[in-house]
Design an enzyme around this catalytic site. Structure first.
Site, PDB file in Angstrom:
ATOM      1  N   ARG A 195      71.461  15.329 -22.517  1.00  0.00           N
ATOM      2  CA  ARG A 195      71.063  14.134 -23.261  1.00  0.00           C
ATOM      3  C   ARG A 195      70.511  13.080 -22.297  1.00  0.00           C
ATOM      4  O   ARG A 195      71.089  12.846 -21.229  1.00  0.00           O
ATOM      5  CB  ARG A 195      72.259  13.536 -24.015  1.00  0.00           C
ATOM      6  CG  ARG A 195      72.569  14.236 -25.326  1.00  0.00           C
ATOM      7  CD  ARG A 195      71.493  14.010 -26.387  1.00  0.00           C
ATOM      8  NE  ARG A 195      71.819  14.619 -27.659  1.00  0.00           N
ATOM      9  CZ  ARG A 195      71.481  15.854 -28.047  1.00  0.00           C
ATOM     10  NH1 ARG A 195      70.773  16.631 -27.245  1.00  0.00           N
ATOM     11  NH2 ARG A 195      71.811  16.304 -29.237  1.00  0.00           N
ATOM     12  N   HIS A 243      61.980  17.402 -25.740  1.00  0.00           N
ATOM     13  CA  HIS A 243      63.252  17.791 -26.373  1.00  0.00           C
ATOM     14  C   HIS A 243      63.044  19.104 -27.146  1.00  0.00           C
ATOM     15  O   HIS A 243      63.271  19.171 -28.358  1.00  0.00           O
ATOM     16  CB  HIS A 243      63.782  16.684 -27.293  1.00  0.00           C
ATOM     17  CG  HIS A 243      65.240  16.837 -27.598  1.00  0.00           C
ATOM     18  ND1 HIS A 243      66.108  15.779 -27.682  1.00  0.00           N
ATOM     19  CD2 HIS A 243      66.005  17.941 -27.828  1.00  0.00           C
ATOM     20  CE1 HIS A 243      67.332  16.210 -27.958  1.00  0.00           C
ATOM     21  NE2 HIS A 243      67.288  17.527 -28.057  1.00  0.00           N
TER      22      HIS A 243
HETATM   23  P1  NDP Z   1      80.077  21.798 -25.198  1.00  0.00           P
HETATM   24  O1  NDP Z   1      80.855  20.758 -25.915  1.00  0.00           O
HETATM   25  O2  NDP Z   1      80.395  23.223 -25.447  1.00  0.00           O
HETATM   26  O3  NDP Z   1      80.196  21.551 -23.625  1.00  0.00           O
HETATM   27  C1  NDP Z   1      80.162  20.277 -23.068  1.00  0.00           C
HETATM   28  C2  NDP Z   1      80.518  20.392 -21.593  1.00  0.00           C
HETATM   29  O4  NDP Z   1      80.385  19.085 -21.002  1.00  0.00           O
HETATM   30  C3  NDP Z   1      81.961  20.849 -21.370  1.00  0.00           C
HETATM   31  O5  NDP Z   1      82.032  21.740 -20.263  1.00  0.00           O
HETATM   32  C4  NDP Z   1      82.681  19.537 -21.034  1.00  0.00           C
HETATM   33  O6  NDP Z   1      83.806  19.662 -20.193  1.00  0.00           O
HETATM   34  C5  NDP Z   1      81.587  18.787 -20.292  1.00  0.00           C
HETATM   35  N1  NDP Z   1      81.865  17.359 -20.312  1.00  0.00           N
HETATM   36  C6  NDP Z   1      81.924  16.522 -21.380  1.00  0.00           C
HETATM   37  N2  NDP Z   1      82.262  15.282 -21.002  1.00  0.00           N
HETATM   38  C7  NDP Z   1      82.422  15.325 -19.658  1.00  0.00           C
HETATM   39  C8  NDP Z   1      82.788  14.374 -18.677  1.00  0.00           C
HETATM   40  N3  NDP Z   1      83.069  13.096 -18.994  1.00  0.00           N
HETATM   41  N4  NDP Z   1      82.862  14.778 -17.393  1.00  0.00           N
HETATM   42  C9  NDP Z   1      82.615  16.061 -17.049  1.00  0.00           C
HETATM   43  N5  NDP Z   1      82.257  17.027 -17.928  1.00  0.00           N
HETATM   44  C10 NDP Z   1      82.167  16.656 -19.217  1.00  0.00           C
HETATM   45  O7  NDP Z   1      78.552  21.489 -25.505  1.00  0.00           O
HETATM   46  P2  NDP Z   1      77.317  22.509 -25.469  1.00  0.00           P
HETATM   47  O8  NDP Z   1      77.361  23.262 -24.195  1.00  0.00           O
HETATM   48  O9  NDP Z   1      77.226  23.257 -26.739  1.00  0.00           O
HETATM   49  O10 NDP Z   1      76.103  21.461 -25.463  1.00  0.00           O
HETATM   50  C11 NDP Z   1      75.965  20.520 -24.437  1.00  0.00           C
HETATM   51  C12 NDP Z   1      74.930  19.481 -24.810  1.00  0.00           C
HETATM   52  O11 NDP Z   1      73.617  20.015 -24.715  1.00  0.00           O
HETATM   53  C13 NDP Z   1      74.997  18.963 -26.245  1.00  0.00           C
HETATM   54  O12 NDP Z   1      76.011  17.990 -26.391  1.00  0.00           O
HETATM   55  C14 NDP Z   1      73.622  18.387 -26.443  1.00  0.00           C
HETATM   56  O13 NDP Z   1      73.646  17.034 -26.051  1.00  0.00           O
HETATM   57  C15 NDP Z   1      72.745  19.182 -25.478  1.00  0.00           C
HETATM   58  N6  NDP Z   1      71.772  20.034 -26.174  1.00  0.00           N
HETATM   59  C16 NDP Z   1      70.447  19.866 -25.891  1.00  0.00           C
HETATM   60  C17 NDP Z   1      69.508  20.659 -26.499  1.00  0.00           C
HETATM   61  C18 NDP Z   1      68.067  20.529 -26.144  1.00  0.00           C
HETATM   62  O14 NDP Z   1      67.233  21.116 -26.827  1.00  0.00           O
HETATM   63  N7  NDP Z   1      67.720  19.801 -25.108  1.00  0.00           N
HETATM   64  C19 NDP Z   1      69.883  21.690 -27.470  1.00  0.00           C
HETATM   65  C20 NDP Z   1      71.297  21.792 -27.662  1.00  0.00           C
HETATM   66  C21 NDP Z   1      72.189  20.991 -27.044  1.00  0.00           C
HETATM   67  P3  NDP Z   1      85.120  20.481 -20.676  1.00  0.00           P
HETATM   68  O15 NDP Z   1      84.721  21.938 -20.575  1.00  0.00           O
HETATM   69  O16 NDP Z   1      86.152  20.102 -19.676  1.00  0.00           O
HETATM   70  O17 NDP Z   1      85.406  20.050 -22.092  1.00  0.00           O
HETATM   71  C1  OXD Z   2      70.979  19.795 -30.208  1.00  0.00           C
HETATM   72  C2  OXD Z   2      69.658  19.458 -29.762  1.00  0.00           C
HETATM   73  O1  OXD Z   2      71.926  19.073 -29.864  1.00  0.00           O
HETATM   74  O2  OXD Z   2      68.688  20.072 -30.241  1.00  0.00           O
HETATM   75  O3  OXD Z   2      71.150  20.805 -30.914  1.00  0.00           O
HETATM   76  O4  OXD Z   2      69.502  18.608 -28.880  1.00  0.00           O
END
Ligand code: NDP
Ligand code: OXD
Length: 280
Positions: A195, A243
């Site tokens: 993000r 995006h």
């Molecule tokens: P998950 O919730 O499965 O994973 C999030 C990860 O981030 C976890 O490993 C978590 O740690 C870590 N995390 C969260 N907060 C912190 C913090 N404060 N410090 C350190 N690590 C942190 O999410 P996804 O993998 O499914 O997706 C990740 C992000 O990708 C989404 O939230 C979205 O914003 C983005 N996205 C972007 C897309 C695009 O097209 N560009 C498409 C889809 C998603 P922990 O394992 O310890 O909980």
């Molecule tokens: C999602 C994205 O969060 O597309 O799925 O960014």
């Protein structure tokens, strides 16, 4: 946004928050996206079950994107594109993948498979998360206190962090200056497919201009669409995608949602729920 058979379930992806005022008491919400910041900021009741998208189609698209971005930066493709424009034949000798360390911030549903594919190619991969992990053979650093050690071993930093109160603006100058500055790649790189709000964008711009970062591949931005006046648009060391890293097949997503609803209606717990206290 659809209202489905039962009036109490809403499926949404970046729905207008007024929708939740119109239907204030849904039994559950199923998001068509992986990121849930749009739901967290919509002010939904914190005890409302909310399921988000974790889908193999979406995951593989992100794996493709991150793998592409890391290879693009490691293999110096930016320079070849510039050389081609000038009809210049200028071969370079990039280091082996095993000499390049990739650090992935966020080792969740998307980060882990990316780490595994990058490791299979030969990269020296590590991850950074919030809570310590023991169920992976990839080295995983956890929490603020291990962030420095994680960054210091990283040549290519990839962020797949969600936008939460903790992560907002956290990737900043201090983050980029801590990255490894080994001779291998001639400087560190940054890939953001998580993000845009997790990055302090003026710091990113300055670090790219000053050579603190050698280059970047960016899919997400603090404001989207990226405003025309952003300096990022014209930087030769930046590749911008709109995006579009993991735009999923709507049919695959719909199938997932229908399965989730069927399970929910059988009284089973919702998979991949959103924890409103953590913000993801
Ligand atoms: P998950 O919730 O499965 O994973 C999030 C990860 O981030 C976890 O490993 C978590 O740690 C870590 N995390 C969260 N907060 C912190 C913090 N404060 N410090 C350190 N690590 C942190 O999410 P996804 O993998 O499914 O997706 C990740 C992000 O990708 C989404 O939230 C979205 O914003 C983005 N996205 C972007 C897309 C695009 O097209 N560009 C498409 C889809 C998603 P922990 O394992 O310890 O909980
Ligand atoms: C999602 C994205 O969060 O597309 O799925 O960014």
């Amino acid at each position: 946004v659809d209202r489905i058979a039962e009036p109490y379930i809403i499926c949404s992806w970046k729905a207008d928050p007024r929708l939740y005022k119109q239907f204030p008491k849904p039994t559950a919400v199923f998001s068509l996206g992986a990121g849930v910041d749009h739901l967290v900021s919509a002010g939904l009741p914190s005890d409302l079950p909310v399921g988000r998208m974790v889908d193999p189609d979406l995951t593989m698209r992100m794996v493709e994107y991150v793998t592409f971005a890391v290879l693009y930066l490691h293999r110096g493709i930016t320079q070849y594109v510039a050389d081609q424009r000038e009809r210049r034949w200028n071969p370079a000798a990039p280091p082996a993948a095993s000499d390049v360390s990739v650090g992935i911030m966020g080792m969740g549903a998307l980060g882990r498979p990316c780490a595994e594919v990058l490791r299979a190619i030969g990269y020296d991969v590590a991850g950074w998360v919030r809570t310590p992990k023991r169920d992976t053979s990839i080295p995983v650093f956890a929490g603020e206190q291990m962030l420095g050690a994680f960054l210091q071993r990283t040549d290519i930093l990839v962020s797949l962090l969600p936008n939460t109160p903790e992560t907002g603006g956290m990737i900043r100058r201090a983050t980029f200056t801590m990255l490894r500055r080994s001779a291998t790649l001639g400087g560190p790189f940054f890939v953001n497919a998580g993000r845009g709000q997790t990055v302090t964008e003026p710091d990113l711009v300055a670090c790219l201009q000053e050579g603190v970062l050698k280059g970047a591949v960016l899919d997400v931005f603090a404001r989207e669409p990226l405003p025309a006046e952003s300096a990022l648009w014209t930087m030769v060391n930046v590749l911008i995608t709109p995006h579009a890293a993991a735009d999923s097949d709507p049919k695959a997503l719909s199938r997932q949602i229908m399965d989730s609803i069927a399970r929910f209606e059988r009284g089973e717990p919702i998979a991949h729920t959103v924890d409103f206290t953590r913000g993801y």
